[in-house]
Design a protein around this motif. Structure first.
Motif, mmCIF file in Angstrom:
data_model
loop_
_atom_site.group_PDB
_atom_site.id
_atom_site.type_symbol
_atom_site.label_atom_id
_atom_site.label_comp_id
_atom_site.label_asym_id
_atom_site.label_seq_id
_atom_site.Cartn_x
_atom_site.Cartn_y
_atom_site.Cartn_z
ATOM 1 N N GLU A 45 0.845 -1.191 0.000
ATOM 2 C CA GLU A 45 0.000 0.000 0.000
ATOM 3 C C GLU A 45 0.887 1.250 0.000
ATOM 4 O OE1 GLU A 45 -3.081 -0.097 -0.512
ATOM 5 O OE2 GLU A 45 -3.615 -2.172 -0.035
ATOM 6 N N PHE A 46 0.287 2.400 -0.270
ATOM 7 C CA PHE A 46 1.051 3.640 -0.433
ATOM 8 C C PHE A 46 1.900 3.946 0.797
ATOM 9 C CE2 PHE A 46 1.602 8.243 -0.194
ATOM 10 C CZ PHE A 46 2.151 8.505 -1.444
ATOM 11 N N GLU A 47 1.335 3.757 1.989
ATOM 12 C CA GLU A 47 2.064 4.089 3.213
ATOM 13 C C GLU A 47 3.325 3.242 3.360
ATOM 14 O OE1 GLU A 47 -1.182 3.234 3.090
ATOM 15 O OE2 GLU A 47 -1.946 5.300 3.141
ATOM 16 N N GLN A 48 3.284 2.032 2.822
ATOM 17 C CA GLN A 48 4.425 1.122 2.949
ATOM 18 C C GLN A 48 5.560 1.460 1.980
ATOM 19 O OE1 GLN A 48 1.716 -2.357 2.403
ATOM 20 N NE2 GLN A 48 2.788 -3.194 4.159
ATOM 21 N N LEU A 49 5.277 2.285 0.989
ATOM 22 C CA LEU A 49 6.307 2.657 0.005
ATOM 23 C C LEU A 49 7.244 3.735 0.521
ATOM 24 C CD1 LEU A 49 4.231 2.746 -3.315
ATOM 25 C CD2 LEU A 49 5.641 0.888 -2.441
ATOM 26 N N GLY A 50 6.843 4.408 1.597
ATOM 27 C CA GLY A 50 7.692 5.436 2.178
ATOM 28 C C GLY A 50 7.981 6.579 1.219
ATOM 29 N N SER A 51 9.241 7.020 1.185
ATOM 30 C CA SER A 51 9.621 8.164 0.343
ATOM 31 C C SER A 51 9.463 7.853 -1.144
ATOM 32 C CB SER A 51 11.065 8.580 0.636
ATOM 33 O OG SER A 51 11.958 7.506 0.379
ATOM 34 N N ASN A 52 9.593 6.573 -1.515
ATOM 35 C CA ASN A 52 9.398 6.208 -2.928
ATOM 36 C C ASN A 52 7.992 6.558 -3.388
ATOM 37 O OD1 ASN A 52 11.971 5.234 -3.342
ATOM 38 N ND2 ASN A 52 11.443 3.105 -2.943
ATOM 39 N N GLY A 53 7.010 6.322 -2.515
ATOM 40 C CA GLY A 53 5.633 6.651 -2.863
ATOM 41 C C GLY A 53 5.452 8.139 -3.110
ATOM 42 N N GLU A 54 6.042 8.952 -2.255
ATOM 43 C CA GLU A 54 5.934 10.409 -2.412
ATOM 44 C C GLU A 54 6.611 10.865 -3.710
ATOM 45 O OE1 GLU A 54 4.158 12.402 -0.656
ATOM 46 O OE2 GLU A 54 3.606 10.943 0.892
ATOM 47 N N THR A 55 7.783 10.272 -4.011
ATOM 48 C CA THR A 55 8.490 10.622 -5.250
ATOM 49 C C THR A 55 7.657 10.287 -6.478
ATOM 50 O OG1 THR A 55 10.636 10.225 -4.187
ATOM 51 C CG2 THR A 55 10.590 10.209 -6.597
ATOM 52 N N LEU A 56 7.060 9.104 -6.476
ATOM 53 C CA LEU A 56 6.230 8.692 -7.615
ATOM 54 C C LEU A 56 5.003 9.578 -7.757
ATOM 55 C CD1 LEU A 56 6.485 4.828 -7.076
ATOM 56 C CD2 LEU A 56 7.502 6.124 -8.965
ATOM 57 N N LYS A 57 4.439 9.956 -6.635
ATOM 58 C CA LYS A 57 3.264 10.844 -6.655
ATOM 59 C C LYS A 57 3.609 12.183 -7.301
ATOM 60 C CE LYS A 57 -0.371 12.370 -3.455
ATOM 61 N NZ LYS A 57 -0.757 12.429 -2.024
ATOM 62 N N LYS A 58 4.796 12.720 -6.970
ATOM 63 C CA LYS A 58 5.234 13.986 -7.561
ATOM 64 C C LYS A 58 5.485 13.864 -9.058
ATOM 65 C CE LYS A 58 7.305 15.791 -3.307
ATOM 66 N NZ LYS A 58 8.578 16.075 -2.587
ATOM 67 N N LEU A 59 5.917 12.679 -9.489
ATOM 68 C CA LEU A 59 6.147 12.456 -10.921
ATOM 69 C C LEU A 59 4.843 12.388 -11.708
ATOM 70 C CD1 LEU A 59 9.007 9.758 -10.939
ATOM 71 C CD2 LEU A 59 9.190 12.139 -11.701
ATOM 72 N N GLY A 60 3.751 12.151 -10.994
ATOM 73 C CA GLY A 60 2.452 12.091 -11.666
ATOM 74 C C GLY A 60 2.148 10.758 -12.305
ATOM 75 N N VAL A 61 2.874 9.705 -11.910
ATOM 76 C CA VAL A 61 2.597 8.396 -12.486
ATOM 77 C C VAL A 61 1.346 7.816 -11.841
ATOM 78 C CG1 VAL A 61 5.055 8.000 -12.868
ATOM 79 C CG2 VAL A 61 3.973 7.053 -10.830
ATOM 80 N N LYS A 62 0.723 6.885 -12.521
ATOM 81 C CA LYS A 62 -0.464 6.212 -11.997
ATOM 82 C C LYS A 62 -0.019 5.104 -11.054
ATOM 83 C CE LYS A 62 -4.612 3.738 -13.568
ATOM 84 N NZ LYS A 62 -5.319 3.193 -14.766
ATOM 85 N N LEU A 63 -0.555 5.099 -9.833
ATOM 86 C CA LEU A 63 -0.179 4.094 -8.837
ATOM 87 C C LEU A 63 -1.286 3.055 -8.706
ATOM 88 C CD1 LEU A 63 1.373 6.380 -6.071
ATOM 89 C CD2 LEU A 63 2.592 4.841 -7.609
ATOM 90 N N ILE A 64 -0.933 1.786 -8.890
ATOM 91 C CA ILE A 64 -1.875 0.675 -8.732
ATOM 92 C C ILE A 64 -1.286 -0.228 -7.657
ATOM 93 C CG2 ILE A 64 -3.032 -1.244 -9.887
ATOM 94 C CD1 ILE A 64 -2.496 0.308 -12.546
ATOM 95 N N LEU A 65 -1.875 -0.177 -6.459
ATOM 96 C CA LEU A 65 -1.242 -0.771 -5.284
ATOM 97 C C LEU A 65 -2.159 -1.779 -4.592
ATOM 98 C CD1 LEU A 65 0.199 2.572 -3.828
ATOM 99 C CD2 LEU A 65 1.380 0.945 -5.318
ATOM 100 N N GLY A 66 -1.550 -2.597 -3.735
ATOM 101 C CA GLY A 66 -2.331 -3.546 -2.945
ATOM 102 C C GLY A 66 -2.303 -4.953 -3.516
ATOM 103 N N LYS A 67 -3.051 -5.837 -2.904
ATOM 104 C CA LYS A 67 -2.976 -7.266 -3.252
ATOM 105 C C LYS A 67 -3.416 -7.559 -4.674
ATOM 106 C CE LYS A 67 -7.429 -8.204 -1.092
ATOM 107 N NZ LYS A 67 -8.346 -9.237 -1.409
ATOM 108 N N ASP A 68 -4.238 -6.714 -5.274
ATOM 109 C CA ASP A 68 -4.694 -6.931 -6.653
ATOM 110 C C ASP A 68 -3.929 -6.057 -7.650
ATOM 111 O OD1 ASP A 68 -6.646 -8.789 -5.854
ATOM 112 O OD2 ASP A 68 -8.020 -7.163 -5.303
ATOM 113 N N TYR A 69 -2.688 -5.782 -7.339
ATOM 114 C CA TYR A 69 -1.920 -4.827 -8.146
ATOM 115 C C TYR A 69 -1.687 -5.277 -9.581
ATOM 116 C CZ TYR A 69 2.441 -7.541 -7.577
ATOM 117 O OH TYR A 69 3.403 -8.507 -7.615
#
Length: 463
Positions: A45-69
């Motif tokens: 999940e997003f919280e588990q990605l740490g700083s990587n999640g924030e970096t990807l969010k700033k890049l504007g990429v589409k995030l598909i997370l969780g057990k059904d990723y």
């Protein structure tokens, strides 16, 4: 295909990066800048990605997370992370649907304009790769070092020129899907490994063979003549095949004799003395093998003078029999890279002329430990075990013909802090304490590097 054509072709294409990690984070930035529509898929999940999640969010990429990723995996181009099995049903379905399923290193090999040297094997990959890079740098080459050694190379592709060289470490996870081999391939050795990931030993060996099986007649392959599984692959080599051996002279390659390393038949020449074994700063017989492999790989591209200079001055790679600190006359060593029994046997357990205190155990890769027990009985006075393989290691020790319950203390602990507390209490002035787990670190750590760093931190915090 050249890099300009590739980047032109991915404009507007939907690219999925499956798994957030070292190789995919810089690719998310690169492909976004090149006009691709990037999505990143990860089971966390997003919280588990740490700083990587924030970096990807700033890049504007589409995030598909969780057990059904991996649900609705419909992107045009799909990049799998090395740890993701090539045979995964979702990836197989994507291939059948005509989607491109690839990896960072596969694309790098397709686009790289310069000569590629690559190293694989069960043990010794990183040191051999690093020594080869140092050899080539000493010759004035611009070297791009990466792969399984920790840095992705595709993000550097724009700055790599034809007269540069790439030196790449390759794991079986990366090799299993590769259909292009390097100009120079090295296989350090083969022994049971990663059998939790591969379906069997045959698949593991077949994956390793991809390092040379797609070469042409102008290529070079370097093989360990002393390792039965590796030596058996020589018959499949298409280009120049060089062997290295500590045990016997070889017709073409490098060998050790009378305290010297010689080369022979590269090309057809009489034996040439290259260097003294004592020139190698790094301790251990396994490092003699690593140097012979590296010498074969670069022979003709690097002078003997520079080979000797590197051997005398190269101090090694972190987590590989790394001296950490001396406390009250006790020396502590970090050999966290030893993720298999063979690595612990040929490394830490081959070095010292007195019995040591050994910290061992970790994640179980479903590999046998029978060979480890007799060597521990011979070389260790206190064995401190932790992790999932602790029982396997203890069983191998107690089953050894030279086991003496009065001569070897076995202690079970829950974690590294407890292991070091026991070790420091048992150690006397002049003793060696070494972490050499003979196992991966995934049960208690993210990887062997995190395990090694934690060990060093605890040692450096000792009073």
């Amino acid at each position: 295909m050249d890099k300009e054509t590739f980047f032109e072709q991915i404009k507007g294409k939907r690219i999925a990066l499956c798994g957030v990690g070292r190789s995919h984070m810089p690719l998310a930035d690169l492909f976004t800048r090149k006009g691709a529509l990037v999505s990143v898929r990860d089971k966390r999940e997003f919280e588990q990605l740490g700083s990587n999640g924030e970096t990807l969010k700033k890049l504007g990429v589409k995030l598909i997370l969780g057990k059904d990723y991996l649900a609705d995996l419909d992107e045009d181009i799909i990049f799998r992370t090395p740890g993701m099995k090539f045979s995964l049903s979702e990836l197989q379905e994507a291939r059948e649907n005509g989607q491109v399923v690839t990896s960072e290193l596969e694309v790098f090999f397709d686009l790289c304009p310069c000569k590629i040297y690559a190293v694989t094997g069960s043990d010794g990959k990183t040191t051999t790769t690093s020594v080869m890079a140092e050899f080539l740098r000493s010759e004035g080459k611009t070297v791009h070092l990466g792969g399984n050694i920790g840095k992705p190379l595709l993000p550097e592709i724009e700055i790599i020129e034809k007269d540069h060289v790439a030196v790449v470490e390759l794991s079986s996870f990366q090799l299993i899907s590769m259909r292009k081999s390097p100009d120079v391939a090295v296989i350090t050795n083969l022994s049971p490994n990663h059998l939790d990931w591969h379906k069997d030993m045959e698949e593991y060996i077949e994956a390793k063979k991809n390092v040379f099986i797609h070469q042409n007649a102008f290529s070079r392959t370097v093989i360990n003549a002393d390792n039965e599984l590796t030596a058996a692959l020589a018959k499949d080599v298409r280009g120049q095949c060089l062997m290295f051996s500590r045990e016997k002279a070889v017709e073409h390659g490098a060998f050790c004799q009378g305290g010297f390393i010689f080369t022979s038949g590269i090309p057809k020449t009489t034996n040439q003395r290259v260097m003294e074994v004592s020139d190698i700063f790094l301790p251990g017989v396994h490092n003699i093998e690593n140097y012979m492999a590296a010498i074969c790989a670069v022979w003709g591209d690097v002078s003997t003078e520079n080979i000797i200079k590197v051997a005398k001055n190269f101090t090694g790679v972190e987590h590989r029999i790394e001296f950490v600190r001396e406390v009250d006359g006790v020396k502590y060593y970090n050999d966290s890279i030893a993720t298999s029994p063979s690595r612990t046997i040929s490394g830490t357990l081959s070095l010292y002329d007195k019995k040591i205190i050994l910290l061992s155990g970790g994640y179980d890769k479903n590999i046998p430990y029978d060979s480890l027990g007799p060597v521990i009985c011979e070389k260790v006075k206190t064995l401190i075990l932790m992790g999932a393989t602790a029982q396997k290691i203890e069983d191998s020790v107690k089953a050894a013909p030279n086991y003496d319950e009065n001569g070897l203390e076995i202690v079970r602990v829950q974690n590294m802090a407890e292991a070091l507390l026991i070790a420091s209490n048992r150690a006397e002035k002049g003793d060696i304490v070494s972490l050499s787990p003979a196992s991966a670190g995934f049960d208690l750590y993210t990887d062997f590097e995190a395990r090694g760093r934690h060990f060093k931190q605890l040692v450096n915090e000792m009073k």
